[in-house]
Design an enzyme around this catalytic site. Sequence first.
Site, mmCIF file in Angstrom:
data_model
loop_
_atom_site.group_PDB
_atom_site.id
_atom_site.type_symbol
_atom_site.label_atom_id
_atom_site.label_comp_id
_atom_site.label_asym_id
_atom_site.label_seq_id
_atom_site.Cartn_x
_atom_site.Cartn_y
_atom_site.Cartn_z
ATOM 1 N N PHE A 235 -1.368 7.530 4.869
ATOM 2 C CA PHE A 235 -0.572 7.161 6.045
ATOM 3 C C PHE A 235 0.519 8.197 6.291
ATOM 4 O O PHE A 235 0.757 8.630 7.423
ATOM 5 C CB PHE A 235 0.089 5.795 5.818
ATOM 6 C CG PHE A 235 -0.659 4.625 6.386
ATOM 7 C CD1 PHE A 235 -2.041 4.578 6.350
ATOM 8 C CD2 PHE A 235 0.011 3.552 6.954
ATOM 9 C CE1 PHE A 235 -2.735 3.496 6.861
ATOM 10 C CE2 PHE A 235 -0.666 2.467 7.473
ATOM 11 C CZ PHE A 235 -2.039 2.432 7.423
ATOM 12 N N LYS B 231 -1.140 -3.998 6.900
ATOM 13 C CA LYS B 231 -2.496 -4.443 6.574
ATOM 14 C C LYS B 231 -2.442 -5.847 5.991
ATOM 15 O O LYS B 231 -1.544 -6.179 5.220
ATOM 16 C CB LYS B 231 -3.139 -3.499 5.563
ATOM 17 C CG LYS B 231 -4.526 -3.942 5.109
ATOM 18 C CD LYS B 231 -5.268 -2.841 4.383
ATOM 19 C CE LYS B 231 -4.669 -2.544 3.019
ATOM 20 N NZ LYS B 231 -5.424 -1.457 2.339
ATOM 21 N N ASP C 238 6.929 3.783 -2.940
ATOM 22 C CA ASP C 238 5.845 3.095 -3.634
ATOM 23 C C ASP C 238 6.250 2.889 -5.089
ATOM 24 O O ASP C 238 7.182 3.546 -5.582
ATOM 25 C CB ASP C 238 4.552 3.914 -3.553
ATOM 26 C CG ASP C 238 3.312 3.072 -3.832
ATOM 27 O OD1 ASP C 238 2.516 2.869 -2.892
ATOM 28 O OD2 ASP C 238 3.131 2.618 -4.976
#
Length: 267
Positions: free
Chosen positions: A54, A154, A72
């Site tokens: 992304f 998502k 992350d």
Amino acid sequence: MAKPYDPKDFYYRKAKKQGLRARSAFKIEEILHRHRLLGRGDAVLDLGAAPGGFLQILAEAVGEKGVAVGVDLEPIRNLGKRWVRTAIVDLLAPDALDKIRLLHDGRFRLVTSDMAPKTIGIKVTDEARSLELVRMALSVAEQVLVPGGAFVAKVFMGGDFPALKRELQGRFAAMHVIRPEAVRESSYEVYVLGTGFRGRAAAVAPAAVKAEAPRAPAPPEQAAAPEEATAPATRAARQKPAPAKKPAAAKRPAARKRAAKKPARRA
């Protein structure tokens, strides 16, 4: 029965050929192509950014005058672009927002999340965990988005998905469900998109309205509030005569007269 996942499918090979880190790059690329979410010079935050699929597309979208931040639990390999900033951040930690603000002290035009839970093959459980991740990402987005900004995440469609849609509809002017072409045929993942962020205050208001809507007697309760407010004044009005207990004061002299008469009788 769903086809087994082939890691070397068309989009995997295409990503490798173009130097992209993951096939997911094509998913966000399609979403950006279909909806104008970013411009040159904008700031974007990617949650769950590793390995950087992304982030590669987002960095190109904002350009060198923009800022692309990726966080992350896993380290993200350097993209070689000075306007791309990454860090290891646990979004559940109390200092998560502080760490994000160290990378960019302003607000973001777009917040994205490609986070997915470790699936166990039990559809209901996988869906529930996916929804938890989306809500966690949404919680971050509410605190860092500019008014009018956008949110992409998502999610495994199913279970409590309709409730998630309502939450997004309450926070954004428009809400979309997108299934990019790069999503595997056997997958039940989709991407939710909210555009026109209304702000944190607006995010709370719709829920409050829905909670109050079924209560038909709500208006009378609101009318009762002034009555409660005026009740002390009414009681005070009733108590006003109390200080003027002059009859009792008038009786006292009479009692004194009687006391004065007694000695006269004895005489």
